[in-house]
Design an enzyme around this catalytic site. Structure first.
Site, PDB file in Angstrom:
ATOM      1  N   LYS A 277     -24.965  -5.605 -14.394  1.00  0.00           N
ATOM      2  CA  LYS A 277     -25.340  -4.717 -15.494  1.00  0.00           C
ATOM      3  C   LYS A 277     -26.757  -4.156 -15.386  1.00  0.00           C
ATOM      4  O   LYS A 277     -27.150  -3.293 -16.184  1.00  0.00           O
ATOM      5  CB  LYS A 277     -25.187  -5.434 -16.845  1.00  0.00           C
ATOM      6  N   ARG A 310     -20.393 -16.885 -19.060  1.00  0.00           N
ATOM      7  CA  ARG A 310     -20.491 -17.743 -17.857  1.00  0.00           C
ATOM      8  C   ARG A 310     -21.857 -18.417 -17.673  1.00  0.00           C
ATOM      9  O   ARG A 310     -22.296 -18.625 -16.547  1.00  0.00           O
ATOM     10  CB  ARG A 310     -20.211 -16.916 -16.599  1.00  0.00           C
ATOM     11  N   ASP A 497      14.188  27.799   9.539  1.00  0.00           N
ATOM     12  CA  ASP A 497      12.734  27.945   9.431  1.00  0.00           C
ATOM     13  C   ASP A 497      12.172  27.829  10.858  1.00  0.00           C
ATOM     14  O   ASP A 497      12.830  27.282  11.750  1.00  0.00           O
ATOM     15  CB  ASP A 497      12.199  26.824   8.517  1.00  0.00           C
TER      16      ASP A 497
HETATM   17  C1  GDG Z   1     -13.935  -4.212 -17.529  1.00  0.00           C
HETATM   18  C2  GDG Z   1     -14.822  -3.472 -16.516  1.00  0.00           C
HETATM   19  C3  GDG Z   1     -14.394  -1.356 -17.721  1.00  0.00           C
HETATM   20  C4  GDG Z   1     -19.807  -5.769 -26.391  1.00  0.00           C
HETATM   21  N1  GDG Z   1     -20.631  -6.478 -27.155  1.00  0.00           N
HETATM   22  C5  GDG Z   1     -19.995  -6.710 -28.307  1.00  0.00           C
HETATM   23  C6  GDG Z   1     -18.742  -6.116 -28.235  1.00  0.00           C
HETATM   24  N2  GDG Z   1     -18.650  -5.540 -27.032  1.00  0.00           N
HETATM   25  C7  GDG Z   1     -17.490  -4.768 -26.558  1.00  0.00           C
HETATM   26  C8  GDG Z   1     -17.853  -3.314 -26.411  1.00  0.00           C
HETATM   27  C9  GDG Z   1     -16.838  -2.851 -25.385  1.00  0.00           C
HETATM   28  C10 GDG Z   1     -16.588  -4.097 -24.550  1.00  0.00           C
HETATM   29  O1  GDG Z   1     -17.104  -5.197 -25.273  1.00  0.00           O
HETATM   30  C11 GDG Z   1     -17.304  -4.057 -23.210  1.00  0.00           C
HETATM   31  O2  GDG Z   1     -16.891  -2.939 -22.501  1.00  0.00           O
HETATM   32  P1  GDG Z   1     -16.789  -2.887 -20.920  1.00  0.00           P
HETATM   33  O3  GDG Z   1     -16.541  -1.496 -20.526  1.00  0.00           O
HETATM   34  O4  GDG Z   1     -17.974  -3.536 -20.322  1.00  0.00           O
HETATM   35  O5  GDG Z   1     -15.440  -3.692 -20.656  1.00  0.00           O
HETATM   36  P2  GDG Z   1     -14.997  -5.102 -20.015  1.00  0.00           P
HETATM   37  O6  GDG Z   1     -13.651  -5.415 -20.561  1.00  0.00           O
HETATM   38  O7  GDG Z   1     -16.004  -6.129 -20.204  1.00  0.00           O
HETATM   39  O8  GDG Z   1     -14.875  -4.811 -18.445  1.00  0.00           O
HETATM   40  C12 GDG Z   1     -15.461  -2.256 -17.144  1.00  0.00           C
HETATM   41  C13 GDG Z   1     -13.450  -2.130 -18.637  1.00  0.00           C
HETATM   42  O9  GDG Z   1     -12.929  -3.301 -17.997  1.00  0.00           O
HETATM   43  C14 GDG Z   1     -12.269  -1.271 -19.062  1.00  0.00           C
HETATM   44  O10 GDG Z   1     -11.474  -0.909 -17.984  1.00  0.00           O
HETATM   45  O11 GDG Z   1     -15.016  -0.344 -18.468  1.00  0.00           O
HETATM   46  O12 GDG Z   1     -16.204  -1.549 -16.170  1.00  0.00           O
HETATM   47  O13 GDG Z   1     -15.831  -4.366 -16.041  1.00  0.00           O
HETATM   48  O14 GDG Z   1     -15.656  -2.461 -25.985  1.00  0.00           O
HETATM   49  O15 GDG Z   1     -17.769  -2.684 -27.640  1.00  0.00           O
HETATM   50  N3  GDG Z   1     -17.862  -6.152 -29.258  1.00  0.00           N
HETATM   51  C15 GDG Z   1     -18.218  -6.793 -30.383  1.00  0.00           C
HETATM   52  N4  GDG Z   1     -19.414  -7.420 -30.498  1.00  0.00           N
HETATM   53  C16 GDG Z   1     -20.328  -7.393 -29.508  1.00  0.00           C
HETATM   54  O16 GDG Z   1     -21.416  -7.947 -29.636  1.00  0.00           O
HETATM   55  N5  GDG Z   1     -17.366  -6.826 -31.413  1.00  0.00           N
END
Ligand code: GDG
Length: 725
Positions: A277, A310, A497
């Protein structure tokens, strides 16, 4: 009734062990919301690990029963499974490799064995659930081997796979000792989706180098099966984020937070704790920004949320310590009694708090070193109801390909990072609004529901293509049948053809003149008065005539623009008809839906699809696909497809090989029909033939011909036996 089964490592539910029972809470993740429309329907089901160890038989029964009611099915994993397959191979081998942190890879056969074992466990669990005709959609890097395992059990089933993290370049992927097995596992799918064109391209290059399988526009032949890869950027539930941003709870929180923070501009950063990140780099850039720009001290605060993850693993614990050291150092150096440069939180927040953060952030700083997509930046944009705010986004995040109106930076370039912060904090409001508007429109359109729909459509499309490929081989018995019919008939027409069908391909098209063998065959066919031989080609008429006029053959040249009977003159079709435009427009729309940045231009007699603003590579890929698609549908329509500089133009043409061949047939009463061809333009000819015709396709691509042969030698052999009849 056939059903759809979603498979992912984790089920979209949080289960908590209570004293005598379990408590179930649905998870709010983007994927869970998007796929809700799928797995909650009818008999559909989501299969995965419920997220906690359940060892007693009666407890497993209870959890299974309860999850079944929610259209879910558990795969129970042991402590060793979790440690070796999930934390081990998935997160300490694949995760660093796929994110280009190869120095962190742990190569361990125990992990690899566990990965195979658990993927098999998933397959075993599916075995009891799958029925012929079902569709299975497997998600992410924890289950790369599963598609092939399912394929071995159910050869005809539809299997889709989506990778949520990046697919690394071959140079990174080749480091893994188990690379071949991993690829073969994925290739058990029919359709494989990636977030970006780069991920897809890297995958195809690894398939080429490791498995020796090439591709055309992402289509591969794996054994006898067609497999397709494509870029399908995942969206968010846009409306949900926009709605939460206007919820009273969110607004109340914003007021509270704002009051506490005082009159400062807010720069927001939200990530899970992970080395991919770029959190330390972000902190160092913020420190440099405050060092170089004194006037912003006391006026800007970084609100940094790091979601625990982790942190019992030493590498993550070290990262956490490094972050905390940096935060301490910066706050110690610049902080004032009434101003903290950084507000740091190592925990997660409820959705409404998150939404309030998005709302109040003047700038969102999303600067991963590598990220499959990154949804935080998309959620920030959806939450900006007043359109004011600036996104600084790493070009290493998949989302940067779609969000080119953000300030894009290379997270390794501290100078650029610092400059971007200044630019963002001084950007005029009118510019903020206009950039935000463009990004909002795009995210509204390419939302999670559109993504799910498209994935399913693409998977179905591959299945249809596979069925089309069922063209039968031209066997000895077919040949016998053809010869028998040829013998019996008196007025035959043979549409042949030229390039790829009668001669092989040459780098220089002028080198493809008829050789001795071919001339002998044509002469032989023409010697029989019952035969009309029609050379039907895309080539220009002069050249065809020069090469073949010594034979009494007829010509259809330039894809049907020109015709010439042996004794007659060259003639041309002319007519203008725009009735095709609505249908072609909807096809182009479909490509616009799948290709952020592309658009349609409507002219008097043509429709133009522009892709100059599309992600490099993806535009080219789609243009090739669209060209093939358009050529295919143009069989019964008066249009012509032309490729230009980042545009594809569809024009009236009134003619193609099929129309020309059809008019040839109409004016005569033939009793035997043979059509041979090798490419898309010949599909028109095949379709124009009457049902009793013998249509023969050269090559393995899907075709409307009845039979297929391998190459032009086979066509020559066939024609030679006709000539010798
Ligand atoms: C994989 C891939 C790809 C974060 N902090 C809080 C919270 N979040 C939510 C966000 C967002 C999600 O977590 C993180 O989004 P990512 O895009 O990083 O998704 P991941 O599932 O971790 O990762 C990534 C994704 O898959 C989708 O294909 O984008 O690249 O690594 O939704 O809002 N939610 C809450 N509190 C928090 O403090 N409620």
């Amino acid at each position: 009734m056939s059903k759809t089964i979603i498979v992912s490592n984790r089920l979209p539910v949080k289960i908590q062990r209570e004293k005598h029972s379990f408590e179930y809470k649905p998870s709010e993740g983007g994927l869970a919301t998007g796929l809700g429309s799928v797995y909650k329907e009818g008999d559909n089901i989501w299969l995965g690990w419920p997220g906690l160890p359940v060892n007693k038989a009666e407890e497993r029964e209870e959890v299974t029963r309860h999850l079944n009611e929610l259209n879910m099915h558990p795969v129970f994993l042991t402590k060793a499974d979790i440690e070796e397959y999930y934390e081990g191979f998935s997160n300490e081998t694949l995760w660093p490799n796929f994110h280009y942190f190869n120095q962190y890879i742990i190569y361990d056969d125990v992990f690899w064995n566990a990965y195979q074992r658990v993927n098999r466990k998933f397959a075993k669990e599916l075995e009891g659930l799958i029925e012929e005709g079902d569709t299975v959609w497997v998600h992410d890097y924890q289950l790369l081997l599963l598609p092939l395992m399912i394929r071995e059990l159910y050869p005809n089933i539809s299997i889709g796979f989506f990778l949520h993290i990046p697919f690394p370049s071959f140079e990174s992927f080749r480091l893994l000792p188990w690379r071949r097995e991993l690829l073969e596992g994925m290739l058990g799918s029919d359709f494989i989706g990636f977030h970006t064109y780069d991920d897809m391209r890297h995958f195809l290059s690894s398939v080429n180098r490791l498995a020796g399988i090439g591709n055309t526009n992402g289509q591969m032949k794996v054994g006898n099966r067609l497999v397709m890869a494509d870029a399908l950027p995942m969206g968010i539930d846009y409306d949900k984020y926009a709605e939460v941003a206007s919820h009273p709870d969110t607004l109340a929180r914003e007021v509270r937070y704002r009051t506490s923070l005082g009159d400062v501009r807010v720069v927001l950063s939200i990530d899970r704790l992970d080395y991919s990140k770029g959190i330390p780099e972000r902190l160092k850039a913020f420190e440099m920004f405050l060092t170089e720009n004194e006037e912003f001290r006391g006026k800007v605060s970084l609100l940094m949320v790091v979601v625990p993850s982790r942190d019992t693993v030493p590498m993550y614990a070290n990262l956490k310590a490094e972050i905390e050291l940096l935060v301490g150092r910066i706050n110690g150096k610049f902080g004032r009694i009434n101003w903290a440069p950084i507000h740091y939180f190592y925990r997660s927040f409820p959705l409404h708090a998150l939404s309030a953060f998005y709302r109040m952030a003047n700038v969102a700083l999303v600067t991963p070193m590598r990220d499959g997509m990154n949804l935080v930046c998309k959620e920030y944009i959806a939450s900006k109801l007043d359109k004011k705010g600036v996104l600084i986004l790493s070009e290493m995040a998949g989302s940067s390909k779609e969000l080119s109106d953000a300030i894009l930076i290379n997270p390794n370039d501290e100078g650029q990072h610092v400059k971007a912060l200044k630019e963002a904090l001084t950007m005029p409001e009118s510019e903020q609004v206009s950039r935000m508007e463009i990004m909002q429109k795009s995210l509204q359109r390419y939302n999670i529901h559109a993504w799910v729909k498209l994935f399913m459509q693409r998977l179905n499309h591959v299945k249809e293509e596979q069925e089309n490929l069922q063209t039968k081989p031209f066997t000895a018995s077919v040949k016998e049948e053809l010869l028998a019919s040829y013998d019996k008939t008196k007025k035959r027409v043979l549409f042949l053809d030229y390039d790829g069908t009668l001669v092989g391909f040459n780098a220089n098209p002028l080198d493809s003149k008829p050789d001795k063998e071919l001339k002998k065959i044509i002469a032989g066919l023409c010697a029989d008065e019952k035969n009309r031989v029609v050379i039907i080609s895309g080539r220009d008429k002069e050249l065809l005539y020069k090469w073949l006029s010594e034979f009494p053959v007829d010509f259809i040249a330039e894809h049907g623009v020109w015709h010439k009977k042996h004794q007659g003159k060259w003639k041309k079709f002319v007519e203008v008809d725009n009735s095709w435009q609505d249908e072609i427009h909807s096809i182009l729309e479909n490509y616009v839906n799948r290709t952020p940045g592309s658009f349609i231009e409507k002219k008097d007699y043509s429709l133009v699809w522009h892709y100059r603003k599309v992600e490099t590579g993806l535009g080219e890929l789609r243009s090739r696909e669209l060209t093939s698609h358009l050529k295919y549908v143009s069989a019964e329509r008066d249009i012509q497809v032309q490729e230009g500089d980042k545009v594809i133009e569809v024009k009236n043409s009134n003619v193609n090989k099929g129309i020309a061949a059809a008019s040839w047939i109409k004016k005569n009463s033939f009793d035997f029909f043979l059509a041979c061809g090798d490419d898309w333009t010949d599909e028109d000819t095949f379709k124009a033939m009457p049902p009793k015709a013998f249509t023969v396709k050269v090559g393995a691509a899907s075709s409307s011909a009845k039979y297929r042969v391998n190459d032009y030698h086979d066509i020559r052999a066939l024609l030679e036996s006709l000539a010798n009849q």
